[in-house]
Design a protein around this motif. Structure first.
Motif, PDB file in Angstrom:
ATOM      1  N   ILE A  23       0.946  -1.119  -0.044  1.00  0.00           N
ATOM      2  CA  ILE A  23      -0.010  -0.020  -0.052  1.00  0.00           C
ATOM      3  C   ILE A  23       0.888   1.282   0.034  1.00  0.00           C
ATOM      4  CG2 ILE A  23      -1.749   1.446   1.160  1.00  0.00           C
ATOM      5  CD1 ILE A  23      -2.745  -1.330   2.296  1.00  0.00           C
ATOM      6  N   LEU A  24       1.962   1.256   0.962  1.00  0.00           N
ATOM      7  CA  LEU A  24       2.787   2.416   0.871  1.00  0.00           C
ATOM      8  C   LEU A  24       3.573   2.669  -0.454  1.00  0.00           C
ATOM      9  CD1 LEU A  24       5.007   1.998   4.233  1.00  0.00           C
ATOM     10  CD2 LEU A  24       3.110   3.964   3.442  1.00  0.00           C
ATOM     11  N   MET A  27       1.068   4.485  -2.415  1.00  0.00           N
ATOM     12  CA  MET A  27       0.863   5.638  -2.081  1.00  0.00           C
ATOM     13  C   MET A  27       2.044   6.536  -2.554  1.00  0.00           C
ATOM     14  SD  MET A  27      -0.500   5.203   1.777  1.00  0.00           S
ATOM     15  CE  MET A  27       0.030   6.681   2.626  1.00  0.00           C
ATOM     16  N   PHE A  28       3.322   5.996  -2.370  1.00  0.00           N
ATOM     17  CA  PHE A  28       4.393   6.940  -2.653  1.00  0.00           C
ATOM     18  C   PHE A  28       4.514   6.966  -4.270  1.00  0.00           C
ATOM     19  CE2 PHE A  28       7.735   7.797   0.244  1.00  0.00           C
ATOM     20  CZ  PHE A  28       7.034   7.657   1.476  1.00  0.00           C
ATOM     21  N   LEU A  29       4.016   5.966  -4.985  1.00  0.00           N
ATOM     22  CA  LEU A  29       4.318   6.281  -6.513  1.00  0.00           C
ATOM     23  C   LEU A  29       3.009   7.137  -6.918  1.00  0.00           C
ATOM     24  CD1 LEU A  29       6.005   5.433  -8.854  1.00  0.00           C
ATOM     25  CD2 LEU A  29       4.148   3.470  -9.399  1.00  0.00           C
ATOM     26  N   THR A  30       2.031   7.052  -6.909  1.00  0.00           N
ATOM     27  CA  THR A  30       0.806   7.848  -7.101  1.00  0.00           C
ATOM     28  C   THR A  30       1.048   9.378  -6.529  1.00  0.00           C
ATOM     29  OG1 THR A  30      -0.562   7.169  -5.546  1.00  0.00           O
ATOM     30  CG2 THR A  30      -0.837   6.190  -7.681  1.00  0.00           C
ATOM     31  N   GLY A  31       1.495   9.223  -5.147  1.00  0.00           N
ATOM     32  CA  GLY A  31       1.715  10.591  -4.745  1.00  0.00           C
ATOM     33  C   GLY A  31       3.150  11.354  -5.283  1.00  0.00           C
ATOM     34  N   THR A  32       3.975  10.729  -5.817  1.00  0.00           N
ATOM     35  CA  THR A  32       5.083  11.222  -6.528  1.00  0.00           C
ATOM     36  C   THR A  32       4.790  11.740  -7.792  1.00  0.00           C
ATOM     37  OG1 THR A  32       6.431   9.843  -5.628  1.00  0.00           O
ATOM     38  CG2 THR A  32       7.376  10.884  -7.559  1.00  0.00           C
ATOM     39  N   MET A 134      -5.801   9.517  -5.539  1.00  0.00           N
ATOM     40  CA  MET A 134      -5.498   8.178  -5.253  1.00  0.00           C
ATOM     41  C   MET A 134      -4.797   7.723  -3.932  1.00  0.00           C
ATOM     42  SD  MET A 134      -5.462   6.041  -8.797  1.00  0.00           S
ATOM     43  CE  MET A 134      -6.568   6.309  -9.776  1.00  0.00           C
ATOM     44  N   HIS A 135      -3.661   8.762  -3.675  1.00  0.00           N
ATOM     45  CA  HIS A 135      -2.684   8.337  -2.772  1.00  0.00           C
ATOM     46  C   HIS A 135      -3.129   8.635  -1.367  1.00  0.00           C
ATOM     47  CE1 HIS A 135      -0.958  12.382  -2.524  1.00  0.00           C
ATOM     48  NE2 HIS A 135      -0.504  12.101  -1.500  1.00  0.00           N
ATOM     49  N   TYR A 136      -4.116   9.145  -1.322  1.00  0.00           N
ATOM     50  CA  TYR A 136      -4.718   9.396   0.296  1.00  0.00           C
ATOM     51  C   TYR A 136      -6.393   9.163   0.114  1.00  0.00           C
ATOM     52  CZ  TYR A 136      -6.155  14.112  -1.623  1.00  0.00           C
ATOM     53  OH  TYR A 136      -7.003  15.064  -2.393  1.00  0.00           O
ATOM     54  N   TRP A 148      -8.541   6.464   7.267  1.00  0.00           N
ATOM     55  CA  TRP A 148      -7.975   5.764   8.328  1.00  0.00           C
ATOM     56  C   TRP A 148      -7.063   4.485   7.831  1.00  0.00           C
ATOM     57  CZ3 TRP A 148      -7.991   6.518  13.372  1.00  0.00           C
ATOM     58  CH2 TRP A 148      -8.880   7.527  13.846  1.00  0.00           C
ATOM     59  N   ILE A 149      -7.257   4.089   6.695  1.00  0.00           N
ATOM     60  CA  ILE A 149      -6.318   3.094   6.255  1.00  0.00           C
ATOM     61  C   ILE A 149      -5.038   3.700   5.872  1.00  0.00           C
ATOM     62  CG2 ILE A 149      -5.740   1.601   4.194  1.00  0.00           C
ATOM     63  CD1 ILE A 149      -8.572   0.914   4.088  1.00  0.00           C
ATOM     64  N   VAL A 150      -5.059   5.011   5.277  1.00  0.00           N
ATOM     65  CA  VAL A 150      -4.090   5.658   4.827  1.00  0.00           C
ATOM     66  C   VAL A 150      -3.066   6.065   6.099  1.00  0.00           C
ATOM     67  CG1 VAL A 150      -3.210   8.012   3.887  1.00  0.00           C
ATOM     68  CG2 VAL A 150      -4.652   6.335   2.594  1.00  0.00           C
ATOM     69  N   GLY A 151      -3.663   6.708   7.332  1.00  0.00           N
ATOM     70  CA  GLY A 151      -3.365   6.998   8.578  1.00  0.00           C
ATOM     71  C   GLY A 151      -2.476   5.879   9.039  1.00  0.00           C
ATOM     72  N   PHE A 152      -3.183   4.481   9.200  1.00  0.00           N
ATOM     73  CA  PHE A 152      -2.536   3.455   9.633  1.00  0.00           C
ATOM     74  C   PHE A 152      -1.288   3.187   9.099  1.00  0.00           C
ATOM     75  CE2 PHE A 152      -2.119  -1.248   9.969  1.00  0.00           C
ATOM     76  CZ  PHE A 152      -2.059  -1.242  11.348  1.00  0.00           C
TER      77      PHE A 152
END
Lengths: 543, 106, 109
Positions: A23-24, A27-32, A134-136, A148-152
């Protein structure tokens, strides 16, 4: 005791990283990619015209104002985004008066063709915004659950970063150490180097990511200490806003915005304008706010110039006030989003984000590499858990980039008038990711790695070609028109494709080499960028 | 609760890990909340109510991270649970006392 | 922005020359012991200067952020070069600041 502590932290780091690693990675790739979301949106709306060189801000403002006068007459809140290095088209927006029972009105915006002064009708697309959201806001899940999933996941990432520092024995003596070895030591070095060189970024991005939903995650604490009104006041103190003029319902004639712009120009001494906001348009209370490119991480009052649109006088506005904690909080937001970054800094943000992505990928691969010799000795083949991790690794680390390419393909190839087109672009992306996650289950790990790398190379190199066949905003034209933002997108696709092709070739070479003899294949030296490094790693560790 | 969990984990190391994970996730969250309460009340008179709460919240994630790391580093799960509860009680009682104190003084 | 990277790189090279194992990678000839002692303070001095420059150019809030970005890129470049092309590191460390000084005026960052 100290060694014991380190041992337990090592164990902790391994498992914390493994649980949410995929998941990380997502998150990192789409966030980048989010650092370039405007550029991506621009590519995904090929109906927009090419960049117009040699046109002054005054001319642009006049075109925008004419358009607004014609199309948004009964509306009193306008904004104009001027073409910048990032978004190279003129964009105007306006907010309708709120409907009954609603707090804010509908917001409408359109890209204006500078040559004709008319709206550009673009295809329906989610663009870069959908991709980076999508990254959050994990696409299919509801807002609350995904937060909450992203926070975890972010919390575990923070733990992984801190424990990583604790267990790294020689952070300074091994600062520059990277041994291009096969197998475990090589992977460990790669993981260490990628973590250490961008450590401030990793910490910043994780911690600030948590701060974004601070009041969601820590709702209990605020609820215990404040009531509803106090809570609202507190949020106002943390995120202060500049109040703007309200209409008085007395029509008045406004001075042309391009004339008013002179005021802003005088106080900035340069053509730095990026956005114009008009409040209470064509009203006796009318105000125009000129905003330039951000020059401070939190807030610089000089970035805004407020002008009375009737008299043409500058209005001295009281600057927003931040508390010390508020500055830290908003500063972290700004660092996370990187809105202040210019072209070069933005590329650095992008590469640092990729370093973070690669760090997670290398950590995941490290997990399997470490267990491989032991697992291969087992009489019934590797454990289920090991095979699952391997499969998810292949399906995510190579599969997700392919899926993102499919998102771009969907933008070009889905019928223009298709119903629900925006959603289907994303559906195509997630369907192809799901297929690539399942595929490695039916292939030996080595073959699956190689085949998916080849596929990735193919889809990325073919994408600019498909672009040539489907639109007129392709690489050749954009280079001829010197539309660098657009050209850079296609060139980046080609570059990424070449990296994948290289790593697929290298992977094959190393696997064959291992089978036939111990003959050494000289490491290729032309390592130019981060992506290449990441891919080379893929080939090395599994060779 | 801790007694119960400890009883189970005596039989298998898996239960110990499970118990520790629970301690880290929920105990850590409780500690983050209670510590932010405590900091919020502690700084109340120095920096204003809203900023005090805000500072407490900013620190809560770091407290959470440290607590989770610490839970996995102590020798056994029971100890982790007991210490977490102690720390929580300390912060909550501290915050409560500070609340009383500010109410009396104002 | 580029100027920051160009200055961070030689600073990092100096730091790395101060370490025995990396010095052998980079330099073929031996260096007098006295000189080696100066590498580390010199590196820090250069780094301080770069930090000062970034704050002077971009202000107190954006400057440090860009400095860390520049450091990341510089170390990445150096680490890769140490592994694959160790010999050109000293040349590059000398050439880069010169190139940077040609473009002292930051057009945009």
């Amino acid at each position: 005791m100290k060694d014991n502590f380190r041992q337990s932290m090592k164990w902790f780091h391994t498992w914390v990283g493994l649980i949410v690693g995929w998941i990380l990675f997502f998150m990192f790739l789409t966030g980048t990619l989010g650092y370039f979301y405007q550029e991506i949106t621009r590519w995904m709306e090929p109906e927009r015209p090419f960049i117009e060189h040699n046109i002054s801000n005054e001319q642009l403002i006049n075109i925008a104002q004419t358009y607004l006068k014609k199309n948004a007459q009964d509306v009193d809140e306008w904004d104009i985004d001027l073409p910048t290095a990032r978004n190279q088209n003129l964009r105007v927006g306006w907010r309708h008066p709120p409907e009954a029972g609603k707090k804010r009105g509908r917001y409408e915006s359109s890209v204006v063709d500078i040559a004709t002064g008319e709206k550009v009708e673009s295809r329906a697309t989610g663009g870069g915004r959908l991709l980076y959201r999508m990254h959050y806001r994990l696409h299919y899940l509801s807002t609350k659950i995904s937060y909450w999933i992203v926070g975890f996941c972010s919390m575990l990432m923070l733990l992984a970063v801190i424990t990583g520092v604790v267990i790294h024995k020689k952070i300074f003596t091994d600062f520059f150490t990277f041994r291009a070895k096969k197998g475990l030591p090589g992977w460990l070095d790669i993981h260490n180097v990628l973590s250490v060189i961008a450590l401030p970024f990793h910490f910043m991005i994780t911690y600030s990511g948590l701060l974004f939903f601070l009041f969601t995650y820590m709702a209990l604490s605020t609820n215990l200490q404040t009531n509803e009104d106090e809570y609202r006041e507190m949020r106002k103190e943390i995120y202060p806003r500049t109040p703007h003029a309200q209409s008085t319902n007395q029509p008045a004639k406004m001075i042309d915005i391009s004339v008013l712009y002179q005021q802003a120009k005088n106080s900035w001494q340069a053509d730095e304008l990026s956005t114009i906001e008009v409040f209470a348009a064509n009203d006796s209370n009318a105000q125009v706010r000129f905003v330039r490119h951000e020059t401070d991480i939190t807030y610089n009052p000089n970035d805004e110039v407020l002008v009375n649109a009737i008299t043409g006088e500058m209005i001295t506005h009281t600057p927003r006030e931040y508390t010390a904690a508020g500055i830290i909080h908003n500063g972290f937001f700004s660092l996370h989003e990187g809105q202040f970054a210019g072209p070069i800094a933005r590329w650095i943000y992008f590469f640092t984000g990729l370093i973070g992505t690669a760090m997670i990928a290398s950590g995941l691969i490290l997990w399997t590499t470490k267990r491989k010799p032991q697992q291969m000795k087992k009489p019934n083949g590797p454990d289920f858990g090991y095979r699952l991790v391997e499969q998810l690794n292949i399906g995510t680390i190579v599969g997700l980039p392919i899926a993102i390419a499919m998102y771009f393909y969907a933008n070009r190839l889905l019928p223009i008038d298709m119903a629900d087109r925006v959603n289907w672009e994303a559906n195509v992306m997630f369907i192809s990711w799901a297929l690539l996650l399942v595929y490695p289950a039916f292939r030996p790990a080595n073959k699956a790695w190689h085949e998916q790398l080849q596929l990735a190379a193919l889809v990325y190199i073919a994408l600019p070609l498909v672009n040539i066949l489907t639109t007129d905003k392709h690489l050749i034209n954009s280079l001829l028109q010197q539309d660098w933002g657009l050209a850079a997108f296609d060139l980046t696709l080609l570059g990424v494709g070449c990296c994948f092709a290289f790593s697929a070739y290298k992977y094959k070479a190393l696997t064959v080499d291992k089978k036939t003899s111990r003959q050494r294949v000289k490491q290729d030296k032309s390592v130019g960028n981060e992506k290449l490094l990441q891919l080379q790693r893929v080939s090395k560790g599994n060779g | 609760m801790s007694y119960l969990l400890n009883n189970i984990n005596l039989s298998s190391p898996r239960w110990a890990v499970f118990s520790r994970s629970l301690a880290a996730i929920f105990g850590g969250y409780a500690l983050a909340t209670s510590s932010s309460l405590f900091i919020g009340q502690l700084l109340l008179n120095n920096v204003g109510k809203y900023q005090a709460i805000h500072i407490g919240l900013l620190f809560s994630f770091l407290v959470y991270a440290c607590a989770a790391m610490w839970v996995f580093s102590v020798s056994n799960a029971t100890k982790a649970w007991i210490c977490l509860i102690k720390a929580n009680v300390f912060f909550v009682v501290g915050a409560w006392l500070l609340m009383q104190f500010t109410r009396v003084s104002s | 922005m580029l100027i920051l990277i160009c200055l961070c790189f030689p600073a990092m090279v100096l730091l790395c020359l101060a370490m025995n194992k990396h010095r052998e990678q980079v330099l073929t000839q031996t260096v007098p012991k006295l000189m080696i002692r100066f590498f580390r303070p010199l590196a820090w001095l250069l780094l301080m200067f770069t930090a000062y420059l970034s704050i002077e150019l971009f202000g107190w809030s954006i400057g440090p952020a860009l400095l860390f970005g520049a450091l990341t890129i510089a170390v990445l470049l150096l680490t890769l070069l140490l592994t694959y092309r160790a010999k050109i590191v000293p040349q590059l460390a000398i050439v880069l600041p010169f190139m940077a000084s040609l473009s002292v005026v930051p057009i945009n960052f």
